[in-house]
Design a protein around this motif. Structure first.
Motif: not given
Length: 210
Positions: A111-137
């Motif tokens: 999955w890719a981490l992307n930086a979008v903006s920065y302010s006051g020591g905090v970077t905001t962005g996105t995590l892309t490519g996300v897929k997942a699977h759950i299974s149980g009972l």
């Protein structure tokens, strides 16, 4: 140049192109390719507060521990896109309603981490490519983006002072192919969220931008 630092801390999981896919405006710093990464290399992020939630039914799935491994290469004058990556993600001791236990598996890695903006020591962005699977009972479901075949984008932030990569619980994650005892608790097409704080180790990563 402004400094940013490591990215991750928290526990369940459980992104396409970081900013655009979820409506985040790309800052001038990101567009101009002015990001600098120092103290890069491989890292491990651990979370103990991850939550996967179906926002339609209110059903939540939590895991005691989630561990992610990734890396960010040292660079200067870079675009914020793909500034880091998540190579593996695992979850343990995951449970939901009625004491049902689940196995959670990440798909679509890295999955890719992307930086979008920065302010006051905090970077905001996105995590892309996300897929997942759950299974149980007898309960199974997959999680992806706008369709069952497209990856999801999750909003994230990174705080330099705490070396915390936070998955914010917003984005375009949805449930698909729901079957068995999941039905009614989670339904195909339901919007879902994933949140968690991942503390990065070693705490050396720094990301800067004007």
């Amino acid at each position: 140049m402004r400094k940013i630092s490591p990215l991750v801390k928290g526990g369940v999981v459980t992104g396409a192109a970081f900013a655009a896919a979820i409506g985040l405006a790309i800052s001038p710093a990101s567009a101009a390719g002015t990001w600098t990464v120092t103290g890069g290399g491989s890292f491990t992020g651990t979370s103990t507060n991850t939550v996967l939630k179906d926002t339609v039914t209110g059903t939540t799935l939590t895991c005691k521990t989630s561990t992610a491994t990734g890396s960010a290469a040292n660079t200067t004058g870079a675009s914020g896109t793909g500034i880091g990556s998540i190579a593996t993600v695992s979850w343990s001791s995951c449970s939901g309603p009625l004491g049902i236990t689940f196995t959670v598996t990440a798909d679509g890695l890295p999955w890719a981490l992307n930086a979008v903006s920065y302010s006051g020591g905090v970077t905001t962005g996105t995590l892309t490519g996300v897929k997942a699977h759950i299974s149980g009972l007898g309960c199974t479901a997959t999680f992806a983006g706008a369709t069952s075949t497209t990856a999801a984008t999750l909003n994230v932030s990174y705080t330099n002072s705490t070396h915390d990569l936070k998955v914010l619980g917003t984005g375009n994650l949805h449930a698909y192919n729901v079957s068995g005892t999941c039905l009614g608790l989670i339904n195909t097409g339901d919007a879902t969220t994933y949140s968690g704080d991942y503390g990065l180790s070693p705490a050396t990563l720094a990301i800067t931008s004007p």
